[in-house]
Write an enzyme that holds these catalytic residues in place. Structure first.
Site, PDB file in Angstrom:
ATOM      1  CE  LYS A 187      25.366  57.293  49.426  1.00 52.69           C
ATOM      2  NZ  LYS A 187      26.403  57.864  48.546  1.00 52.69           N
ATOM      3  CG  ASP A 214      24.752  61.019  50.260  1.00 52.07           C
ATOM      4  OD1 ASP A 214      24.969  62.228  50.488  1.00 52.07           O
ATOM      5  OD2 ASP A 214      24.949  60.492  49.142  1.00 52.07           O
ATOM      6  CD  GLU A 239      28.054  60.402  50.233  1.00 52.64           C
ATOM      7  OE1 GLU A 239      27.930  59.283  50.776  1.00 52.64           O
ATOM      8  OE2 GLU A 239      28.014  60.555  49.002  1.00 52.64           O
ATOM      9  N   GLY A 316      28.719  56.054  43.378  1.00 55.66           N
ATOM     10  CA  GLY A 316      27.994  55.612  42.190  1.00 55.66           C
ATOM     11  C   GLY A 316      27.082  56.710  41.707  1.00 55.66           C
TER      12      GLY A 316
HETATM   13  O1  OSB Z   1      25.075  61.307  46.303  1.00 55.50           O
HETATM   14  O2  OSB Z   1      26.078  59.468  46.136  1.00 55.50           O
HETATM   15  C1  OSB Z   1      25.216  60.239  45.742  1.00 55.50           C
HETATM   16  C2  OSB Z   1      23.265  58.517  42.985  1.00 55.50           C
HETATM   17  C3  OSB Z   1      22.996  59.584  42.142  1.00 55.50           C
HETATM   18  C4  OSB Z   1      23.435  60.834  42.482  1.00 55.50           C
HETATM   19  C5  OSB Z   1      24.129  61.026  43.678  1.00 55.50           C
HETATM   20  C6  OSB Z   1      24.383  59.965  44.529  1.00 55.50           C
HETATM   21  C7  OSB Z   1      23.929  58.697  44.187  1.00 55.50           C
HETATM   22  C8  OSB Z   1      24.137  57.543  45.066  1.00 55.50           C
HETATM   23  C9  OSB Z   1      24.663  56.269  44.482  1.00 55.50           C
HETATM   24  O3  OSB Z   1      23.873  57.575  46.246  1.00 55.50           O
HETATM   25  C10 OSB Z   1      23.591  55.339  44.056  1.00 55.50           C
HETATM   26  C11 OSB Z   1      24.083  54.251  43.134  1.00 55.50           C
HETATM   27  O4  OSB Z   1      24.856  54.510  42.214  1.00 55.50           O
HETATM   28  O5  OSB Z   1      23.660  53.103  43.317  1.00 55.50           O
HETATM   29 MG    MG Z   2      26.557  61.421  47.800  1.00 53.12          MG
END
Ligand code: OSB
Ligand code: MG
Length: 394
Positions: A187, A214, A239, A316
């Site tokens: 992503k 995203d 996303e 995450g």
């Molecule tokens: O939008 O998915 C998200 C991390 C912090 C806040 C929002 C997001 C994220 C990530 C995941 O993209 C990153 C990770 O946990 O490695």
């Molecule tokens: Mg996200």
């Protein structure tokens, strides 16, 4: 606080279908500890809403009958992703959730969750306390959290979320590096001015790449024509392009794109997920336990998506190994596509748990088999990371 009238609306308990520890002796909590932890990050993580250079979070530890359970709160120190912060979570835990948890013994995490319902919102605060309860209940029963949740997979496929990079060439290098590390899904973060070029470069270098883009709410419906042009680069999904609390505009946008829309920020309970699916706002669901109030709600969302044939993956929040481990247990349920569960060592030189979360060369992570979360906090590292602590008692 007395239970609200709406309590009668309760759905059949998960314990009817899943182990969850029904029939066990009720747990009387003796102490809840809140710690603010800070972990230095090896590399900054940049999204459309900001740059994280240090990970600060709240650790919730609960104590009963000589056992301890831990929960990692995903709230950030800044309300840039969702409204909750470390400060609001600590306040709500201290002044509202802890008193409810202390008020009477509970036999299962589901029972605790039902008790917390009079507190509206504050999903991240609730999820942290609930995770600690799952850890403690599963430890007491001597089974892994995965087993407790009804999970069947012994390994889960890892995926990686890549923050905004210096330029498109750096992004291409980063993606190549992560693919070489074995990740099953990639992503990338996008924002206005950092979208077309990035996706064009990725498609050029990786013609068959399944890549999620995203936006973390960086666009509005007025950008619909622009977003429709991203279809050319065939991202696997887009996303949360629009408002952080929106589903209606996403349904309108979905009709103008070929690229499926996945929702993240807007989905904070199972009813919202159902509505988003029904109106065509979400073709794919990003599920984060911390964002939806915990694992009980997560299992409901998992079950709904499976029943409706809607693709689902676990997101995450740049968690430490503790929070990552809970996400690994959740993904032992059949039905999860590879999501954002990557190796915590990408972010942290010194993670907090043992055994560490490890992504094998084939891109899989083993689901821990020990009781509860199946990992232990490393005391010396925990102490070093602790910025403040407070103990709550009945
Ligand atoms: O939008 O998915 C998200 C991390 C912090 C806040 C929002 C997001 C994220 C990530 C995941 O993209 C990153 C990770 O946990 O490695
Ligand atoms: Mg996200």
């Amino acid at each position: 606080m007395s239970p609200l009238p709406g309590e009668g609306r309760r759905e059949p308990p998960l314990t009817a279908r899943r182990p969850g520890g029904a029939g066990a002796e009720p747990i009387s909590l003796q102490r809840i500890e809140l710690r603010v932890l800070a972990l230095p990050m090896r590399q900054p993580f940049e999204t459309s809403f900001g740059v994280a250079r240090e990970k600060r979070f709240l650790l919730v530890s609960i104590h009963a009958d000589g056992l301890t359970g831990h929960g990692e709160c995903v709230a950030d120190h800044h309300p840039g992703y969702l409204p909750e912060t470390i400060g609001t979570a600590a306040h709500v835990l201290r002044d509202y959730l802890a008193p409810l948890a202390f008020a009477a013994p509970f036999a299962t995490p589901q029972e605790l969750v039902a008790r917390l319902r009079p507190v509206r919102g504050h999903e991240m605060a609730k999820a942290a306390l609930e995770m600690a309860a799952w850890d403690l209940c599963a430890r007491r029963a001597g089974v892994s959290l995965a087993t407790f949740l009804g999970g069947t997979r012994s390994r889960i496929a890892a995926g990686v979320s890549i923050g905004l990079q210096r330029d498109d060439a750096a992004l291409v290098d980063k993606v190549a590096e992560e693919l070489a590390a074995g990740y099953h899904r990639v992503k990338v973060k996008i924002k206005p001015g950092r979208d077309q070029g990035a996706l064009r470069a990725l498609r050029h270098h990786f013609p068959d790449l399944h890549v999620v883009a995203d936006a973390n709410s960086a666009y509005t419906l007025e950008d619909a024509d622009h977003l429709a042009r991203l279809d050319t680069f065939a991202p696997a999904m887009l996303e949360q392009p629009l408002g952080w609390d929106d589903v209606l505009d996403h349904a309108v946008l979905a009709k103008r794109l070929r690229t499926p829309i996945c929702l993240d920020e807007s989905l904070r309970c199972v009813e919202r997920v159902r509505q988003a699916i029904d109106i065509g706002a979400a073709a794919v669901v990003n599920l984060k336990p911390g964002r939806v109030g915990g694992l009980v709600e997560s299992v409901k969302i998992h079950d709904l998506c499976v029943a409706r044939g809607v693709p689902l993956w676990c997101g995450g929040m740049v968690e430490s190994g503790l929070g990552r481990t809970a996400n690994v247990h959740l993904q032992s349920l059949p039905g999860f596509d590879p999501g954002d569960t990557s190796d915590p060592r990408r972010y942290f030189d010194e993670d907090l748990v043992e055994p560490p979360v490890v992504v094998a060369k084939d891109g899989f992570i083993d689901v821990p088999q020990g009781p509860g979360l199946g990992v232990e906090l490393i005391t010396s590292r925990l102490e070093r990371a602790t910025q403040s602590r407070e103990a709550l008692v009945p």
